[in-house]
Design a protein around this motif. Structure first.
Motif, short mmCIF file in Angstrom:
data_model
loop_
_atom_site.label_atom_id
_atom_site.label_comp_id
_atom_site.label_asym_id
_atom_site.label_seq_id
_atom_site.Cartn_x
_atom_site.Cartn_y
_atom_site.Cartn_z
N ALA A 122 0.83 -1.17 0.01
CA ALA A 122 0.16 0.12 -0.06
C ALA A 122 0.87 1.39 0.03
N ILE A 123 2.06 1.22 0.92
CA ILE A 123 2.94 2.30 0.76
C ILE A 123 3.65 2.55 -0.51
N LEU A 124 3.87 1.24 -1.10
CA LEU A 124 4.70 1.42 -2.39
C LEU A 124 3.77 2.12 -3.21
N LEU A 125 2.47 1.49 -3.23
CA LEU A 125 1.66 2.11 -4.21
C LEU A 125 1.34 3.80 -4.10
N GLY A 126 1.36 4.07 -2.89
CA GLY A 126 1.23 5.32 -2.70
C GLY A 126 2.39 6.25 -3.10
N GLY A 127 3.80 5.76 -3.05
CA GLY A 127 4.79 6.48 -3.48
C GLY A 127 4.90 6.20 -5.02
N ILE A 128 4.50 5.29 -5.55
CA ILE A 128 4.16 5.02 -7.23
C ILE A 128 3.45 6.22 -7.84
N PHE A 169 9.48 7.03 -0.28
CA PHE A 169 8.35 6.09 0.13
C PHE A 169 8.36 4.94 -0.71
N VAL A 170 8.83 4.88 -1.95
CA VAL A 170 9.04 3.82 -2.69
C VAL A 170 9.81 2.86 -1.89
N MET A 171 10.91 3.15 -1.49
CA MET A 171 11.90 2.40 -0.84
C MET A 171 11.59 1.83 0.54
N LEU A 172 10.51 2.87 1.20
CA LEU A 172 9.92 2.18 2.43
C LEU A 172 8.82 1.36 2.05
N GLY A 173 8.40 1.37 1.02
CA GLY A 173 7.30 0.32 0.77
C GLY A 173 7.90 -1.08 0.41
#
Length: 429
Positions: A122-128, A169-173
């Motif tokens: 979900a966080i990765l999608l938010g970063g994307i 945020f991409v890296m955090l996801g």
């Protein structure tokens, strides 16, 4: 499709857009909508002449999107009409960092609670999906180096910065997909992916842009120096800055945008007349040397390189958007993907802009338009492919590809159809 057919298709598209057909102008169709229509028409949705598989061609698509974003960021940076000053840059800085964070959080909440994605995904999608796009938003970008329109400046500078500020945020996801959340993980992420990667990219960009401006000024001041190749210098600076940032784990997109601004503003500073020199005449009295005598040859690498890079940017937009149309199937239009896209445009973007600009002094009209024109595009494709190449499980990769493609296509259509009417109605040229 054979090579011959591809040459015919691309050549026809280039001629069509080069002629700037009055019909297309009256219909308020942006170039991206035309390219997307051709891709969908030839792709598996209608005729099935070709199909570009983003999962199997992830490496290729990642490189193509990366190059397109780099070119666009450098072009946007060289067009910035003002140097780094808080009073002028406070609005885009708030958008690129505060609004960006809020956007990621809201999108991640939607993905976690409504789409049932794991927290990391979900966080990765938010970063994307969080960064606005410098490639597809040409109709609301700074048009030239002297363009001081506040709306265009705000949207262009925000897009230039948030293509870098989305990377943490991409890296955090991605980290949370492989490791449970812990204080150690979050602390390391803040120190490395947020503080170090951001600060190092800014420093590298400022230094490399300034150094090239000084080097070129010295070269052009030499009587024996012939004409310089501005396009090579600009591309070289872009490649050098990006490479150095990658080597030291800095955010390369942010570094390239900063180096373009640094180059341009350094050129303007170095080209200004120096203060009149105090000299002695024959009688021993002091006098001021005429200002014209202290002028140095202007250094215009930033301006000269645009003539080469802008056509490359438009060509990369054509290729990538046509390929985007060739990735879609009829059943790509699921309720999950469309619902997230509409939530992103109607809720996430306006709310994040409103909250991010509280107390900024920005006008309500500026906030309203900025809250709508959050175009998603090639930057999101790059982050998506980066995550796929990084090693996402295939099932999750297909889910994120499906959602991201639909959101980007919706953005091209909805924002593309509304940009000219809204700019004409609500914003003076």
């Amino acid at each position: 499709m054979t090579n011959a057919v591809w040459f015919v298709v691309i050549g026809t598209l280039l001629i069509l857009m080069g002629l700037r057909s009055p019909v297309l102008q009256r219909l308020n169709l942006t170039p991206s909508i035309i390219y997307l229509s051709v891709g969908v028409l030839l792709g598996p949705s209608i005729f099935g002449v070709f199909h570009f598989n983003p999962l199997k061609q992830a490496h290729l698509l990642e490189v193509l999107a990366e190059l397109a974003v780099l070119l666009s960021l450098f072009i946007a940076g060289t067009k910035m009409p003002v140097p780094f000053r808080w009073k002028v840059w406070r609005v885009p800085l708030r958008l690129a960092f505060i609004s960006m964070t809020i956007s990621v959080a809201l999108t991640a909440a939607f993905g976690y609670y409504l789409l049932g994605l794991p927290l990391g995904a979900a966080i990765l999608l938010g970063g994307i999906l969080a960064p606005t796009d410098p490639v597809l938003a040409t109709d609301v970008q700074v048009r030239h180096m002297g363009d001081t329109d506040p709306l265009r400046f705000t949207l262009t500078s925000e897009a230039g910065m948030n293509d870098g500020s989305a990377f943490p945020f991409v890296m955090l996801g991605l980290l949370l997909l492989g490791t449970p959340a812990s204080n150690e993980l979050l602390g390391g992420w803040v120190l490395k992916d947020v503080l170090w990667s951001t600060a190092s990219a800014i420093v590298v960009g400022l230094v490399t842009g300034r150094l090239l401006a000084q080097l070129v000024r010295g070269q052009r001041s030499s009587e024996k120096q012939g004409p310089l190749l501005d396009d090579f210098l600009g591309l070289g600076l872009m490649g050098l800055t990006y490479g150095v940032c990658l080597l030291i784990d800095g955010w390369g997109f942010l570094g390239v945008f900063v180096t373009a601004i640094s180059l341009r503003q350094s050129e303007l500073t170095l080209a200004r007349p120096e203060k009149p020199d105090q000299r002695l005449d024959a009688s021993g009295e002091s006098y001021s040397q005429p200002r014209e005598a202290t002028l140095q040859p202007p250094s215009e690498v930033s301006k000269g390189s645009l003539t080469f890079k802008e056509p490359l940017e438009r060509l990369s937009e054509l290729v990538l958007v046509v390929l985007l149309g060739g990735m879609l199937f009829i059943d790509s239009w699921s309720l999950r993907a469309v619902g997230l896209g509409l939530f992103l445009f109607v809720v996430v973007r306006p709310v994040s802009v409103f909250l991010g600009l509280l107390g900024s002094g920005a006008s309500w009209r500026l906030r309203m338009l900025v809250g709508w024109f959050g175009v998603r595009g090639i930057g999101s494709l790059y982050y998506l492919m980066f995550a796929v190449v990084f090693g996402l499980p295939e099932e999750l990769a297909l889910e994120l590809i499906h959602i991201t493609l639909v959101v980007v296509v919706l953005s091209i259509i909805i924002h593309g159809l509304t940009v000219k009417p809204m700019m004409t109605r609500w914003w003076s040229p």
